[in-house]
Design a protein around this motif. Structure first.
Motif, PDB file in Angstrom:
ATOM      1  N   SER A 264       0.828  -1.215   0.000  1.00 38.15           N
ATOM      2  CA  SER A 264       0.000   0.000   0.000  1.00 38.15           C
ATOM      3  C   SER A 264       0.859   1.260   0.000  1.00 38.15           C
ATOM      4  O   SER A 264       0.576   2.218  -0.729  1.00 38.15           O
ATOM      5  CB  SER A 264      -0.928  -0.006   1.220  1.00 38.15           C
ATOM      6  N   LEU A 265       1.922   1.251   0.801  1.00 41.18           N
ATOM      7  CA  LEU A 265       2.809   2.424   0.861  1.00 41.18           C
ATOM      8  C   LEU A 265       3.524   2.648  -0.477  1.00 41.18           C
ATOM      9  O   LEU A 265       3.654   3.786  -0.945  1.00 41.18           O
ATOM     10  CB  LEU A 265       3.821   2.258   1.996  1.00 41.18           C
ATOM     11  N   ILE A 266       3.994   1.560  -1.074  1.00 43.86           N
ATOM     12  CA  ILE A 266       4.704   1.675  -2.365  1.00 43.86           C
ATOM     13  C   ILE A 266       3.761   2.129  -3.471  1.00 43.86           C
ATOM     14  O   ILE A 266       4.114   2.966  -4.314  1.00 43.86           O
ATOM     15  CB  ILE A 266       5.364   0.318  -2.722  1.00 43.86           C
ATOM     16  N   LYS A 267       2.528   1.585  -3.486  1.00 43.78           N
ATOM     17  CA  LYS A 267       1.547   1.986  -4.490  1.00 43.78           C
ATOM     18  C   LYS A 267       1.228   3.484  -4.336  1.00 43.78           C
ATOM     19  O   LYS A 267       1.162   4.222  -5.329  1.00 43.78           O
ATOM     20  CB  LYS A 267       0.274   1.148  -4.343  1.00 43.78           C
ATOM     21  N   TRP A 268       1.040   3.911  -3.105  1.00 44.25           N
ATOM     22  CA  TRP A 268       0.754   5.321  -2.814  1.00 44.25           C
ATOM     23  C   TRP A 268       1.902   6.207  -3.304  1.00 44.25           C
ATOM     24  O   TRP A 268       1.699   7.220  -3.955  1.00 44.25           O
ATOM     25  CB  TRP A 268       0.549   5.476  -1.309  1.00 44.25           C
TER      26      TRP A 268
END
Length: 305
Positions: A294-298
C-alpha cells in the motif's frame, strides 16, 4: 464447450476488473489493519514490560538457573509435589520418536543445584548420579550478559539491514516502507509469542535474527519491481511481485510445518525456532502485501512512477 470456456474467461476478467477497482479504491484503508495490529502488539509488549520488567518471558538459558535431566519417566504427581516446595519449577518430558515413551525428563528452576537436588532425591527415593542424571547450572550474571549480547546482535543486524536497504533504493519513503514492514514483523511476532506464554531461549533470539532476513526478502522484491519495471502498469508490477513473493513465503512455511505434527523427539530449542519462524512468516504476509504494498503503491502514484 467453446461457449463455456468463453463464459469462464469473461467471468475471470470481470472478477479481476472488480478486484482491481476495489484495490485501487481501498488500498489506503487496508493500511489500517496492520497499523492497528502493530499498535496492539506494542501495547502488549509495553504491558509485559510494566508487569515483568522485560518485553519477553525468558527461560533459564537467559535468566540463569539449574537444569537437571533425569533418565526414565517421572513418578505420578511428581511435578505437583515438587511445586509445593519450588513454585517456579517446570518439567519437560523427552520421548522416543518411534514408541512415544518417555526416555527422560528435564527439570528447570532458578534454584541452585544444592537446593533442589535433595528435594528431588527425596521424591524419587534414589540418589542422583552421573549414570542416571546430568546437572547444568548457569549463573544469573552470565545469563544476563549473554542475553544483552544477543539483543545487541539483534539490534546491530536490524541497523545493518536498514543501511543495505537505503543503499539499494537511495530513496527515503520506499526504504522506510521496507524497514517498517520488517520492524512490524518482529513486533507482532514478539507479542504473539507473549500471548502464547512461550519462554524465549537463546535459540528463540536466534530465530528472530533469522526472521529479519526472511521478512526483508519479499519487501525488497516488491519494492524493486514496483520502482524499476516501468514497462508494466503499477498493478501488474505489484501482482507480479505478489506471485513470486507469496510462493517464497509459502515454500518456507511448508518447510517448517512438519514440526507441528511431530510431538516427540524434537529438542525444545528447535521447536521454538520453527514456531517463531512460522508466526513471523504469517506476519510477513500481512505486512508485505498490506503495509508495504500500500505504501509503495501510494508513493508510485504520487511520483507518477
Amino acid at each position: 464447450m467453446d461457449e463455456a470456456k468463453t463464459s469462464d474467461k469473461s467471468e475471470n476478467k470481470t472478477f479481476k476488473e472488480s478486484f482491481v477497482k476495489f484495490y485501487d479504491k481501498s488500498y489506503k484503508f487496508l493500511l489500517i489493519i496492520p497499523i492497528l495490529l502493530l499498535i496492539l502488539s506494542l501495547g502488549n509488549l509495553g504491558y509485559t514490560y510494566l508487569k515483568t520488567g522485560d518485553f519477553i518471558k525468558k527461560d533459564i538459558t537467559l535468566t540463569g538457573g539449574t537444569s537437571i535431566t533425569i533418565q526414565g519417566e517421572p513418578p505420578e504427581n511428581f511435578e505437583f509435589e515438587l511445586k509445593k516446595t519450588l513454585p517456579d519449577i517446570s518439567i519437560r518430558k523427552l520421548t522416543d520418536l518411534r514408541t512415544n515413551k518417555a526416555k527422560s525428563f528435564i527439570i528447570e528452576t532458578s534454584a541452585k543445584p544444592e537446593e533442589i537436588k535433595p528435594i528431588i532425591e527425596n521424591l524419587l527415593n534414589y540418589k542422583l548420579n552421573e549414570k542416571n542424571s546430568s546437572i547444568e547450572f548457569t549463573g544469573s550474571s552470565l545469563s544476563k550478559n549473554f542475553y544483552k549480547q544477543l539483543i545487541t546482535a539483534l539490534i546491530i543486524s536490524f541497523i545493518l539491514m536498514s543501511l543495505v536497504v537505503f543503499l539499494l533504493f537511495r530513496t527515503f519513503i520506499p526504504s522506510i516502507a521496507v524497514i517498517f514492514a520488517a520492524f512490524a514483523d518482529i513486533i507482532m511476532s514478539l507479542a504473539l509469542v507473549n500471548i502464547l506464554g512461550m519462554e524465549i531461549s537463546a535459540a528463540g533470539i536466534a530465530a528472530f535474527l533469522m526472521l529479519i532476513g526472511y521478512s526483508v526478502d519479499t519487501d525488497i522484491l516488491l519494492t524493486s519491481r514496483a520502482l524499476k519495471k516501468r514497462e508494466l502498469s503499477l498493478n501488474q508490477r505489484i501482482y507480479s511481485a505478489f506471485k513470486t513473493g507469496i510462493l517464497m513465503t509459502l515454500t518456507a512455511l511448508i518447510a517448517v510445518t512438519p514440526i507441528f505434527f511431530i510431538t516427540s523427539g524434537i529438542p525444545d530449542s528447535f521447536r521454538q525456532i520453527f514456531i517463531i519462524l512460522t508466526i513471523g512468516l504469517f506476519a510477513d504476509i500481512l505486512n508485505t502485501w498490506l503495509t508495504n504494498a500500500s505504501l509503495i503503491k501510494w508513493y508510485c502514484e504520487v511520483k507518477k512512477i
